[in-house]
Design a protein around this motif. Structure first.
Motif, PDB file in Angstrom:
ATOM      1  N   THR A   5      47.430  64.287  43.669  1.00 16.55           N
ATOM      2  CA  THR A   5      47.045  64.066  42.281  1.00 16.55           C
ATOM      3  C   THR A   5      46.544  62.634  42.130  1.00 16.55           C
ATOM      4  O   THR A   5      46.994  61.731  42.844  1.00 16.55           O
ATOM      5  N   THR A   6      45.611  62.446  41.225  1.00 13.57           N
ATOM      6  CA  THR A   6      45.019  61.117  41.031  1.00 13.57           C
ATOM      7  C   THR A   6      44.938  60.780  39.554  1.00 13.57           C
ATOM      8  O   THR A   6      44.927  61.674  38.696  1.00 13.57           O
ATOM      9  N   ARG A   7      44.883  59.490  39.301  1.00 14.41           N
ATOM     10  CA  ARG A   7      44.607  59.023  37.940  1.00 14.41           C
ATOM     11  C   ARG A   7      44.089  57.592  38.008  1.00 14.41           C
ATOM     12  O   ARG A   7      44.324  56.874  38.986  1.00 14.41           O
ATOM     13  N   THR A   8      43.363  57.190  36.984  1.00 14.88           N
ATOM     14  CA  THR A   8      42.938  55.802  36.888  1.00 14.88           C
ATOM     15  C   THR A   8      44.036  54.984  36.226  1.00 14.88           C
ATOM     16  O   THR A   8      44.804  55.504  35.403  1.00 14.88           O
ATOM     17  N   HIS A  21      42.334  53.113  41.121  1.00 13.72           N
ATOM     18  CA  HIS A  21      42.402  54.551  41.385  1.00 13.72           C
ATOM     19  C   HIS A  21      43.692  54.815  42.145  1.00 13.72           C
ATOM     20  O   HIS A  21      43.847  54.390  43.299  1.00 13.72           O
TER      21      HIS A  21
END
Length: 241
Positions: A5-8, A21
């Motif tokens: 999972t990714t998010r800024t 990031h």
């Protein structure tokens, strides 16, 4: 397949709002954590994808920002921003520590088990974190054989791995010699890999804008350098099953 999972993440540094990031591995437990610093042009999908690749291996990874969300395609703009930065260890350390604080504050990250890797200017930031005595398990750099202020390399508390192209005019043999002399005099556990025939930023895929002379992609060595970085992390910052 491992779910990443990714998010800024936004955070202040160098009088800018940085936009990093963050990539998280599957699961809920704490994992070792890695900072990833970009080339002087700034954070791009190249570093974002590397953060995601490390998350796939079980690391919490933060690809950090250098320029407040900007990507400096014009070499003149890049040099105007990066040359003063590279000449100011305090600014580089400020950028590095701000990102490191964000990474360590992430609940999935083990704040006592972190490493910093970087490319070009981002690698110089990683080295300055080490020279500032940051608690890191490993430092890895490509195209970043920068030297620091006298005596401060003795504060590096972890192994240092560095990679450079043999034909890199920006990091020529004299710079390699100065870097290795600094590491040796400080008693650092260091390694340098010289990739034959490679130019500056050989690890970075070809881009669609103007680049500085002496810059060029070398696909084979790019893969080898990435494997070397992953091996460094596996040695110094292993992921428990």
């Amino acid at each position: 397949m491992t779910t990443v999972t990714t998010r800024t993440v936004e955070y202040p540094a160098d009088n800018l709002t940085m936009i990093g990031h963050l990539a998280l591995p599957a699961g809920t437990g704490r994992r070792p954590a890695v900072l990833i610093g970009p080339e002087g042009v700034g954070l791009s999908d190249v570093e974002r994808h590397r953060a995601e690749a490390l998350a796939g291996l079980g690391y919490v990874a933060l690809a950090f920002d250098l320029h407040g969300g900007r990507y400096l395609e014009d070499p003149k703009d890049m040099l105007a921003r990066c040359m003063p930065l590279l000449a100011d260890p305090g600014r580089m350390r400020g950028i590095g520590h701000a990102a490191l604080d964000v990474l360590r504050a992430e609940p999935r990250a083990d704040p006592g088990r972190t490493a910093a890797i970087g490319y070009g200017t981002g690698g110089a930031v990683a080295l300055e974190l080490g020279r500032d005595g940051a608690d890191l398990r490993a430092i890895g750099t490509v195209n970043a054989l920068t030297t620091g202020r006298p005596g401060e390399a003795a504060r590096i508390r972890c192994p240092v791995w560095a990679g450079v192209g043999s034909e890199d005019p920006i990091m020529p043999p004299a710079q390699r010699d100065a870097f290795t002399a600094e590491m040796e005099a400080a008693g650092v556990d260091w390694r340098l890999v010289v990739y034959g025939g490679a130019l500056h930023a050989f690890h970075h895929p070809t881009v669609g804008h103007t680049v500085r002379p002496g810059v060029g992609h070398h696909p084979r060595h790019a893969q080898r350098a990435w494997r070397d970085v992953v091996a460094l992390l596996a040695e110094c910052l292993p992921v428990a099953d």
